[in-house]
Each structure stands twice: as C-alpha cells, then as structure tokens.
Design an enzyme around this catalytic site. Structure first.
Site, PDB file in Angstrom:
ATOM      1  N   ASP A  46       0.842  -1.198   0.000  1.00 52.13           N
ATOM      2  CA  ASP A  46       0.000   0.000   0.000  1.00 52.13           C
ATOM      3  C   ASP A  46       0.885   1.259   0.000  1.00 52.13           C
ATOM      4  O   ASP A  46       0.582   2.234   0.670  1.00 52.13           O
ATOM      5  CB  ASP A  46      -0.927  -0.024   1.227  1.00 52.13           C
ATOM      6  CG  ASP A  46      -2.145   0.889   1.062  1.00 52.13           C
ATOM      7  OD1 ASP A  46      -2.442   1.298  -0.072  1.00 52.13           O
ATOM      8  OD2 ASP A  46      -2.792   1.186   2.086  1.00 52.13           O
ATOM      9  N   LYS A  95       1.994   4.590  -1.116  1.00 57.73           N
ATOM     10  CA  LYS A  95       1.388   5.726  -1.812  1.00 57.73           C
ATOM     11  C   LYS A  95       1.707   6.957  -0.978  1.00 57.73           C
ATOM     12  O   LYS A  95       2.122   6.833   0.183  1.00 57.73           O
ATOM     13  CB  LYS A  95      -0.117   5.530  -1.964  1.00 57.73           C
ATOM     14  CG  LYS A  95      -0.844   5.291  -0.649  1.00 57.73           C
ATOM     15  CD  LYS A  95      -2.326   5.066  -0.882  1.00 57.73           C
ATOM     16  CE  LYS A  95      -3.019   4.722   0.425  1.00 57.73           C
ATOM     17  NZ  LYS A  95      -4.432   4.434   0.273  1.00 57.73           N
ATOM     18  N   ASN A  98       1.080   7.403   2.777  1.00 53.12           N
ATOM     19  CA  ASN A  98       1.754   6.549   3.753  1.00 53.12           C
ATOM     20  C   ASN A  98       3.249   6.839   3.866  1.00 53.12           C
ATOM     21  O   ASN A  98       4.003   6.070   4.459  1.00 53.12           O
ATOM     22  CB  ASN A  98       1.501   5.077   3.421  1.00 53.12           C
ATOM     23  CG  ASN A  98       0.042   4.712   3.647  1.00 53.12           C
ATOM     24  OD1 ASN A  98      -0.631   5.323   4.469  1.00 53.12           O
ATOM     25  ND2 ASN A  98      -0.461   3.728   2.906  1.00 53.12           N
ATOM     26  N   ASP A 150       1.401   2.631   7.928  1.00 50.41           N
ATOM     27  CA  ASP A 150       0.248   1.842   7.474  1.00 50.41           C
ATOM     28  C   ASP A 150       0.620   0.498   6.851  1.00 50.41           C
ATOM     29  O   ASP A 150       0.590   0.331   5.627  1.00 50.41           O
ATOM     30  CB  ASP A 150      -0.637   2.655   6.523  1.00 50.41           C
ATOM     31  CG  ASP A 150      -1.988   1.970   6.325  1.00 50.41           C
ATOM     32  OD1 ASP A 150      -2.206   0.899   6.932  1.00 50.41           O
ATOM     33  OD2 ASP A 150      -2.818   2.502   5.572  1.00 50.41           O
ATOM     34  N   THR A 191      -4.775   1.277  -3.926  1.00 53.98           N
ATOM     35  CA  THR A 191      -5.408   2.421  -4.573  1.00 53.98           C
ATOM     36  C   THR A 191      -5.084   2.356  -6.060  1.00 53.98           C
ATOM     37  O   THR A 191      -3.921   2.218  -6.429  1.00 53.98           O
ATOM     38  CB  THR A 191      -4.859   3.719  -3.952  1.00 53.98           C
ATOM     39  OG1 THR A 191      -5.074   3.655  -2.545  1.00 53.98           O
ATOM     40  CG2 THR A 191      -5.536   4.949  -4.513  1.00 53.98           C
TER      41      THR A 191
HETATM   42  P1  ATP Z   1      -6.220   3.332   5.352  1.00 57.20           P
HETATM   43  O1  ATP Z   1      -7.692   3.093   5.468  1.00 57.20           O
HETATM   44  O2  ATP Z   1      -5.885   4.587   4.584  1.00 57.20           O
HETATM   45  O3  ATP Z   1      -5.434   2.142   4.918  1.00 57.20           O
HETATM   46  P2  ATP Z   1      -5.609   2.840   8.112  1.00 57.20           P
HETATM   47  O4  ATP Z   1      -6.968   2.691   8.670  1.00 57.20           O
HETATM   48  O5  ATP Z   1      -4.834   1.593   7.920  1.00 57.20           O
HETATM   49  O6  ATP Z   1      -5.675   3.706   6.806  1.00 57.20           O
HETATM   50  P3  ATP Z   1      -3.324   4.466   8.850  1.00 57.20           P
HETATM   51  O7  ATP Z   1      -3.078   4.819   7.422  1.00 57.20           O
HETATM   52  O8  ATP Z   1      -2.314   3.636   9.533  1.00 57.20           O
HETATM   53  O9  ATP Z   1      -4.797   3.826   9.036  1.00 57.20           O
HETATM   54  O10 ATP Z   1      -3.532   5.798   9.693  1.00 57.20           O
HETATM   55  C1  ATP Z   1      -4.491   6.762   9.316  1.00 57.20           C
HETATM   56  C2  ATP Z   1      -3.863   8.150   9.333  1.00 57.20           C
HETATM   57  O11 ATP Z   1      -3.407   8.461  10.655  1.00 57.20           O
HETATM   58  C3  ATP Z   1      -2.624   8.274   8.463  1.00 57.20           C
HETATM   59  O12 ATP Z   1      -2.947   8.639   7.136  1.00 57.20           O
HETATM   60  C4  ATP Z   1      -1.814   9.352   9.175  1.00 57.20           C
HETATM   61  O13 ATP Z   1      -2.265  10.638   8.785  1.00 57.20           O
HETATM   62  C5  ATP Z   1      -2.173   9.156  10.631  1.00 57.20           C
HETATM   63  N1  ATP Z   1      -1.149   8.348  11.329  1.00 57.20           N
HETATM   64  C6  ATP Z   1      -1.036   7.003  11.304  1.00 57.20           C
HETATM   65  N2  ATP Z   1       0.011   6.588  12.047  1.00 57.20           N
HETATM   66  C7  ATP Z   1       0.587   7.699  12.552  1.00 57.20           C
HETATM   67  C8  ATP Z   1       1.719   7.951  13.407  1.00 57.20           C
HETATM   68  N3  ATP Z   1       2.455   6.947  13.874  1.00 57.20           N
HETATM   69  N4  ATP Z   1       2.000   9.221  13.720  1.00 57.20           N
HETATM   70  C9  ATP Z   1       1.253  10.237  13.237  1.00 57.20           C
HETATM   71  N5  ATP Z   1       0.188  10.082  12.439  1.00 57.20           N
HETATM   72  C10 ATP Z   1      -0.152   8.834  12.091  1.00 57.20           C
END
Ligand code: ATP
Length: 360
Positions: A141, A143, A146, A161, A180
């Site tokens: 993933d 992109k 991330n 992510d 995506t």
């Molecule tokens: P997606 O549905 O896009 O796959 P997800 O549910 O797996 O997302 P993540 O992408 O891990 O979740 O986290 C969502 C958002 O939170 C990220 O796009 C980022 O903006 C923020 N985020 C995630 N981890 C961190 C971190 N360690 N520190 C700061 N911000 C973070």
C-alpha cells in the site's frame, strides 16, 4: 521477542488526546504514556464482531499488521511499534509519533525541488523498502499518504500503514484485489500472485509524480486507470517532463515494467545512478534538473480536494440513516463546513465511489 497484547485498560497507562488521522477502519490519536511522559500515536483498529459484518476488521487481519510491525521493528525508516492493547472493541497499536505530516504536502509548500533532493527522499524510502523486502515482507500500500516526515524541520522519512502488508513466501501464493488504483501494479489488476516487486511498481508511480506532478496511469474512472495500468500505457509527456533528467526517466522505466521478474528490485534501485551517481556528470545532471513544482502543486491541490469530497460523500451516506443524522451533521460541521456538494456530482469524480463508512 514478540510484543504481547495487553488487556490492561489502555487509559490507565496512557493519557489520550486529539485525533491526528483516520482510515477506513482506524482512528489515530495522540497519547502520552503516563509512566514516561513520552508521546505516541495510538491507532485504534475496530475489531469485526460478526463474521458477516462489514464493520471493523477480522482479528486475524489485525494480527497480520501487528506481526509485520514486530518483525520490522527498529528500522529508522519504518514506523516502530511500542505496545499493543485489546480492549474488546478495538486493538490499539501504540506507535512512534510522527509529527511532520505527509512528505508530498511538505514538498508542495516549497518553491523548488531539484532532482538531487527528490532522489534523496526516494533513497530513504528505498532503504525502508529494502529492509522490509529482506524480511520477505511486501508493504502493498505504498502511496503518498503513507510516506510521512518525522518532523517538519528534519528531512527524515517514516513509512506507515502496514495494514495490507503480507509475508511473501514460495509456499503460499497471495492474490488479492487491493490498494489504490493509481498505484496498483498490473499483477494486482490481473489477480495474479503478489510479490515484493509489487511495491517497486508503486515506487515507480510515486517517483513519476514527484518529478513531473502528473500521475502516469490515472484515468477518469477506476476502470480506465486499471486499463492503463495493465497496458503499461504511460509516456513522458514533454509538457510535464521538459526539465526531467534522462537518469530519472531511466529509473522510472525500470520500475514500471509489467513482468515482475524484469522489474528493478529494491536492492538494485539503491545502486541505480539516479540514486547513487557513478560519475561527476551524473551527479551534475541530477543537481541541474528541477522537478516540475508548478504541476506538482496542482496535483497536491487536486488530492486535497478529493479528500474533502470523500468526507462529504461519507456524510451524505450517513445522513441517509436517520439514526445517525445528528452525528453526521456534527461531522459535516467540524470537517468541511465550506463544501456543499451533492453526491451525484461527487459520483462523476471516478474513484471516489468506493468509500465505505465502517468506522464512523
Ligand atoms: P487506510 O484506510 O488509509 O489504509 P488505516 O486505517 O490503515 O488507513 P493508517 O493509514 O495507519 O490507518 O492511519 C491513518 C492516518 O493516521 C494516516 O494517514 C496518518 O495521517 C495518521 N497516522 C497514522 N500513524 C501515525 C503515526 N504513527 N504518527 C502520526 N500520524 C499517524
């Protein structure tokens, strides 16, 4: 060495503060560990309660993300996992806090970016990917969303992510339709086995966008994008690539290759001359070439716009359910009060249709 899931109440050990991000099944909040006063990011992943439900993720899928993060721990480019909690409803990943926001957002605030600087960012991403791949882990993933910066004033990248990541082994074939459209490789569209090289395609797309501000395969609809991907239908349009070095184009060409066996590996790309010049001339070529910042800024503006549209679509769907009407109004209010779009206008935007509302 594995981190145990703690069943202690998370809130007894951590103070929880504001939301800093969200995804399809997760909300991320800033938190402070009471014992050490250290800050972390708590990623609350909703557990699926009923097998037939579309809300939340099955525990074994969440466990995959935890397992991958544990295997990759303590690499400077990869987000590190501090602790894991299970509070019944959610699995909470306590992650290293990243404060610098998205790399692409940071870049779009600059006036100029030379290819030398662009390739230094790519170099870091490749070091992280090389580490994952040496453990047979594919991110799947990759992109712009991330790829974050650790802090605004330091140019240190963190990959986040790992929700779609997989251990790739010869024994078990992984096929899955995911990711995506803009960044997925032909093998994903064709439902062929996924492999480490799948990440390298995405890196090719990211690099293409970084140097030119245009997206190589993006079409007006998801289907059109998929068609462009499987046909490997891209060009270096002089309108966007007039300032791009041949080295950068060569780097991209070796990644956007349909045959996964012929695609450049992470290790090979680390020694490609765009990343590691072999002569004074190559170094100069990279230093003199500028990325297309005007076009990059408008690419970023379009991404921001699409993101707001997603929030609105989500709200529209929510508001259809009378039970949730008041919550949806709140969401609309707090996130996008300035935007009034009807969903049929939104639908014409292509890929946006696939939003799901699992986590609200
Ligand atoms: P997606 O549905 O896009 O796959 P997800 O549910 O797996 O997302 P993540 O992408 O891990 O979740 O986290 C969502 C958002 O939170 C990220 O796009 C980022 O903006 C923020 N985020 C995630 N981890 C961190 C971190 N360690 N520190 C700061 N911000 C973070």
């Amino acid at each position: 060495e594995g981190i145990e899931y703690s069943t202690e109440p998370f809130e007894s050990l951590y103070e929880v503060y504001e939301d800093i991000g969200s995804g399809q099944f997760a909300v991320v909040r800033r938190c402070v560990e009471k014992a050490t006063r250290s800050e972390y990011a708590a990623k609350y992943i909703r557990k699926r309660r009923v097998a037939s439900s579309r809300r939340g993720l099955p525990l074994e899928v969440i466990a995959r993300e935890v397992h991958v993060l544990q295997k990759l721990h303590k690499h400077q480019i990869i987000i590190s996992l501090h602790q894991v909690f299970d509070n019944g409803q959610h699995v909470i990943l306590v992650l290293e806090l990243v404060r610098g926001g998205e790399l692409f957002e940071h870049i779009s605030e600059r006036e100029r970016l030379s290819e030398e600087e662009a390739s230094a960012f790519l170099h870091q991403i490749l070091l992280g990917v090389c580490h994952m791949h040496s453990h047979d882990i594919a991110h799947l993933d990759l992109k712009p969303e991330n790829v974050l910066l650790l802090s605004k004033n330091r140019q240190h990248i963190k990959l986040i992510d790992f929700g779609l990541s997989r251990v790739i082994t010869d024994a078990e074939e992984v096929r899955d339709l995911m990711g995506t459209a803009e960044f997925v490789a032909p093998e994903i569209v064709n439902y062929e086995p996924l492999c480490l090289a799948t990440d390298m395609w995405a890196i090719g797309v990211i690099t293409y966008i970084l140097v030119s501000g245009s997206s190589p395969f993006l079409g007006d609809s998801q289907q059109e994008t998929f068609n462009n991907v499987t046909a490997v239908d891209y060009t270096f349009d002089t309108q966007y690539f007039s300032g791009t070095s041949d080295l950068a184009k060569d780097f991209i060409c070796r990644l956007l290759v349909k045959d996964v066996r012929k695609r450049m590996t992470a290790k090979e790309s680390l020694s490609h001359p765009w990343i590691q010049p072999e002569s004074e001339e190559q170094e100069e070529e990279r230093r003199d070439a500028q990325t297309n910042m005007d076009n990059f800024k408008s690419y970023q503006a379009r991404r921001r716009w699409k993101h707001s549209v997603k929030v609105v679509t989500l709200c529209n769907r929510l508001s259809r359910s009378a039970k949730l009407r008041s919550q949806s109004a709140e969401l609309l209010d707090s996130r996008s009060s300035a935007i009034t779009l009807r969903e049929d206008q939104v639908a014409s935007g292509g890929e946006i249709n696939s939003v799901t509302v699992n986590d609200v």
